[in-house]
Design a protein around this motif. Structure first.
Motif, PDB file in Angstrom:
ATOM      1  N   SER A   1      -2.928  55.427 -13.487  1.00 48.25           N
ATOM      2  CA  SER A   1      -1.876  56.356 -13.884  1.00 48.25           C
ATOM      3  C   SER A   1      -2.267  57.806 -13.628  1.00 48.25           C
ATOM      4  N   TYR A   2      -3.588  58.116 -13.709  1.00 45.38           N
ATOM      5  CA  TYR A   2      -3.963  59.513 -13.508  1.00 45.38           C
ATOM      6  C   TYR A   2      -5.298  59.731 -12.807  1.00 45.38           C
ATOM      7  N   VAL A   3      -6.001  58.667 -12.419  1.00 47.32           N
ATOM      8  CA  VAL A   3      -7.223  58.834 -11.630  1.00 47.32           C
ATOM      9  C   VAL A   3      -6.912  58.464 -10.182  1.00 47.32           C
ATOM     10  N   PRO A   4      -6.639  59.460  -9.317  1.00 44.70           N
ATOM     11  CA  PRO A   4      -6.272  59.151  -7.923  1.00 44.70           C
ATOM     12  C   PRO A   4      -7.428  58.531  -7.161  1.00 44.70           C
ATOM     13  N   ARG A   5      -7.131  57.526  -6.350  1.00 50.01           N
ATOM     14  CA  ARG A   5      -8.147  56.869  -5.538  1.00 50.01           C
ATOM     15  C   ARG A   5      -8.465  57.726  -4.317  1.00 50.01           C
ATOM     16  N   GLY A   6      -9.651  57.512  -3.772  1.00 46.65           N
ATOM     17  CA  GLY A   6     -10.055  58.289  -2.610  1.00 46.65           C
ATOM     18  C   GLY A   6      -9.163  58.049  -1.406  1.00 46.65           C
ATOM     19  N   PHE A   7      -8.911  59.114  -0.642  1.00 41.29           N
ATOM     20  CA  PHE A   7      -8.141  59.071   0.612  1.00 41.29           C
ATOM     21  C   PHE A   7      -6.657  58.750   0.414  1.00 41.29           C
ATOM     22  N   THR A   8      -6.166  58.757  -0.825  1.00 41.75           N
ATOM     23  CA  THR A   8      -4.732  58.526  -1.044  1.00 41.75           C
ATOM     24  C   THR A   8      -3.943  59.829  -0.947  1.00 41.75           C
ATOM     25  N   GLN A   9      -4.641  60.966  -1.047  1.00 41.07           N
ATOM     26  CA  GLN A   9      -4.023  62.299  -1.059  1.00 41.07           C
ATOM     27  C   GLN A   9      -3.089  62.468  -2.252  1.00 41.07           C
ATOM     28  N   LEU A  10      -3.317  61.700  -3.298  1.00 41.70           N
ATOM     29  CA  LEU A  10      -2.534  61.828  -4.526  1.00 41.70           C
ATOM     30  C   LEU A  10      -3.243  62.764  -5.497  1.00 41.70           C
ATOM     31  N   THR A  11      -2.510  63.251  -6.483  1.00 43.16           N
ATOM     32  CA  THR A  11      -3.072  64.113  -7.511  1.00 43.16           C
ATOM     33  C   THR A  11      -3.076  63.363  -8.837  1.00 43.16           C
ATOM     34  N   ASP A  12      -3.496  64.053  -9.896  1.00 43.59           N
ATOM     35  CA  ASP A  12      -3.483  63.409 -11.206  1.00 43.59           C
ATOM     36  C   ASP A  12      -2.112  63.475 -11.867  1.00 43.59           C
ATOM     37  N   ARG A  13      -1.131  63.978 -11.145  1.00 37.01           N
ATOM     38  CA  ARG A  13       0.263  63.964 -11.623  1.00 37.01           C
ATOM     39  C   ARG A  13       1.088  63.176 -10.606  1.00 37.01           C
ATOM     40  N   MET A  14       1.373  61.912 -10.939  1.00 34.80           N
ATOM     41  CA  MET A  14       2.019  60.998  -9.998  1.00 34.80           C
ATOM     42  C   MET A  14       3.331  60.472 -10.553  1.00 34.80           C
ATOM     43  N   SER A  15       4.250  60.216  -9.630  1.00 34.87           N
ATOM     44  CA  SER A  15       5.483  59.522 -10.004  1.00 34.87           C
ATOM     45  C   SER A  15       5.168  58.037 -10.178  1.00 34.87           C
ATOM     46  N   PHE A  16       6.151  57.270 -10.618  1.00 35.55           N
ATOM     47  CA  PHE A  16       5.927  55.843 -10.817  1.00 35.55           C
ATOM     48  C   PHE A  16       5.541  55.157  -9.508  1.00 35.55           C
ATOM     49  N   LEU A  17       6.267  55.465  -8.419  1.00 35.22           N
ATOM     50  CA  LEU A  17       5.966  54.829  -7.138  1.00 35.22           C
ATOM     51  C   LEU A  17       4.576  55.237  -6.627  1.00 35.22           C
ATOM     52  N   GLN A  18       4.182  56.477  -6.886  1.00 37.32           N
ATOM     53  CA  GLN A  18       2.850  56.917  -6.480  1.00 37.32           C
ATOM     54  C   GLN A  18       1.763  56.192  -7.276  1.00 37.32           C
ATOM     55  N   ARG A  19       2.040  55.902  -8.535  1.00 38.63           N
ATOM     56  CA  ARG A  19       1.081  55.136  -9.343  1.00 38.63           C
ATOM     57  C   ARG A  19       0.942  53.716  -8.808  1.00 38.63           C
ATOM     58  N   VAL A  20       2.072  53.149  -8.366  1.00 44.48           N
ATOM     59  CA  VAL A  20       2.025  51.814  -7.762  1.00 44.48           C
ATOM     60  C   VAL A  20       1.179  51.852  -6.495  1.00 44.48           C
ATOM     61  N   LYS A  21       1.406  52.878  -5.661  1.00 46.29           N
ATOM     62  CA  LYS A  21       0.606  53.033  -4.436  1.00 46.29           C
ATOM     63  C   LYS A  21      -0.870  53.182  -4.774  1.00 46.29           C
ATOM     64  N   ASN A  22      -1.163  53.958  -5.807  1.00 47.59           N
ATOM     65  CA  ASN A  22      -2.547  54.170  -6.221  1.00 47.59           C
ATOM     66  C   ASN A  22      -3.197  52.866  -6.671  1.00 47.59           C
ATOM     67  N   LEU A  23      -2.418  52.035  -7.355  1.00 45.40           N
ATOM     68  CA  LEU A  23      -2.924  50.739  -7.815  1.00 45.40           C
ATOM     69  C   LEU A  23      -3.168  49.796  -6.644  1.00 45.40           C
ATOM     70  N   LEU A  24      -2.223  49.748  -5.701  1.00 40.24           N
ATOM     71  CA  LEU A  24      -2.346  48.849  -4.557  1.00 40.24           C
ATOM     72  C   LEU A  24      -3.481  49.255  -3.617  1.00 40.24           C
ATOM     73  N   HIS A  25      -3.852  50.524  -3.679  1.00 35.35           N
ATOM     74  CA  HIS A  25      -4.907  51.011  -2.799  1.00 35.35           C
ATOM     75  C   HIS A  25      -6.237  50.326  -3.073  1.00 35.35           C
ATOM     76  N   ASP A  26      -6.420  49.788  -4.271  1.00 39.37           N
ATOM     77  CA  ASP A  26      -7.678  49.121  -4.612  1.00 39.37           C
ATOM     78  C   ASP A  26      -7.840  47.775  -3.909  1.00 39.37           C
ATOM     79  N   ILE A  27      -6.723  47.140  -3.521  1.00 40.72           N
ATOM     80  CA  ILE A  27      -6.789  45.773  -2.987  1.00 40.72           C
ATOM     81  C   ILE A  27      -7.602  45.704  -1.694  1.00 40.72           C
ATOM     82  N   PRO A  28      -7.263  46.478  -0.648  1.00 40.91           N
ATOM     83  CA  PRO A  28      -8.077  46.397   0.579  1.00 40.91           C
ATOM     84  C   PRO A  28      -9.501  46.887   0.367  1.00 40.91           C
ATOM     85  N   ASP A  29      -9.700  47.802  -0.594  1.00 46.64           N
ATOM     86  CA  ASP A  29     -11.052  48.291  -0.872  1.00 46.64           C
ATOM     87  C   ASP A  29     -11.970  47.155  -1.303  1.00 46.64           C
ATOM     88  N   HIS A  30     -11.484  46.305  -2.197  1.00 44.31           N
ATOM     89  CA  HIS A  30     -12.302  45.199  -2.679  1.00 44.31           C
ATOM     90  C   HIS A  30     -12.610  44.216  -1.548  1.00 44.31           C
TER      91      HIS A  30
END
Length: 269
Positions: free
Chosen positions: A177-206
């Motif tokens: 919700s507020y810790v942006p993942r690396g290389f996402t270019q997101l900030t700590d203030r995200m919309s709902f869709l940006q939070r979803v993107k931030n969450l999904l970004h972890d999948i390929p990383d693992h």
């Protein structure tokens, strides 16, 4: 009184084993290692014969070991990987290139670590030296394996570990919700869709980290003759020295044994 004070001065000095990662990782660690040597600590740096940045110094003893690749082979792969980092393309194209590049780079680290652990003469020297602690960069886990083998406190000196493995090892919360993942270019203030993107970004990383770090688990298990996971190696750290500076990046939760030292990267002048 003078005699007692002199003995205290001797007791203050320690014996430190340093197992660094090459490249820019070493440039920051070298600052710490040099100062520790200047303050009277006995510092031994273990490094492969083929490196890009790790050089001898009057402030520490360097122990080299052979590796199964040449300087030219290593530099060629690293340059290709760095060039890829600036290329444009779709997510799938970049993911495939990242997968191949990280796999080739990982092979160098794993091969180097394997030759270090097989060097019986050097391992015997490390066992007989009676170090007080191990300072290492856990982006390469060979130092962590040695710390476990020698039963020494491990001090991890790092900027971060891919895929958030450091978060998992330290049990640090990292809410998307507020810790942006690396290389996402997101900030700590995200919309709902940006939070979803931030969450999904972890999948390929693992997925990437499975093949990038698991070879070290196999090396450790064979060397230590017990089942050892990557998280086992990371969790053993007594202290994490985190080269982050929250003036320049978004704050995130920290655990008590994590110490931010981001100011170390500032120029002395």
């Amino acid at each position: 009184v003078v005699l007692l004070l002199s003995l205290l001065g001797l007791a203050a000095a320690g014996k430190l084993l340093v197992v660094p990662a090459d490249g820019s990782h070493w440039l920051s660690m070298r600052e710490v290692v040099d100062i520790l040597g200047q303050k009277g600590h006995a510092v031994v740096v273990v490094a492969p014969e083929v490196t890009t940045r790790i050089k001898p110094s009057k402030n520490f003893v360097m122990k080299r070991y052979s590796v199964p690749y040449t300087q030219e082979e290593m530099e060629k792969e690293f340059q290709a990987f760095f060039h890829f980092s600036f290329e444009q393309g779709s997510f799938l194209e970049r993911f495939v290139k990242a997968y191949r590049g990280i796999k080739r780079i990982t092979n160098f680290g794993v091969a180097s670590c394997g030759h270090l652990l097989q060097n019986k003469e050097l391992i015997r020297y490390l066992e007989d030296s009676k170090f007080d602690a191990v300072l290492t960069d856990p982006v390469l886990l060979c130092g962590a394996i040695l710390a476990k083998h020698l039963s020494l406190p491990a001090v991890y000196f790092l900027r971060g570990i891919p895929c958030g493995l450091d978060f998992e090892a330290t049990q640090c919360p990292k809410p998307p919700s507020y810790v942006p993942r690396g290389f996402t270019q997101l900030t700590d203030r995200m919309s709902f869709l940006q939070r979803v993107k931030n969450l999904l970004h972890d999948i390929p990383d693992h997925f990437i980290c499975d093949f990038a770090f698991e070879p070290y688990s196999k090396l450790a298990s064979e060397f230590l003759q017990q089942d050892v996971t990557v998280q086992d190696l990371l969790r053993q750290a007594s202290v994490w020295l985190l080269r982050s500076e929250f003036v320049l990046e978004y704050p995130r939760p920290l655990m008590p044994n994590i110490i931010p030292i981001g100011g170390l990267n500032c120029a002395h002048k």
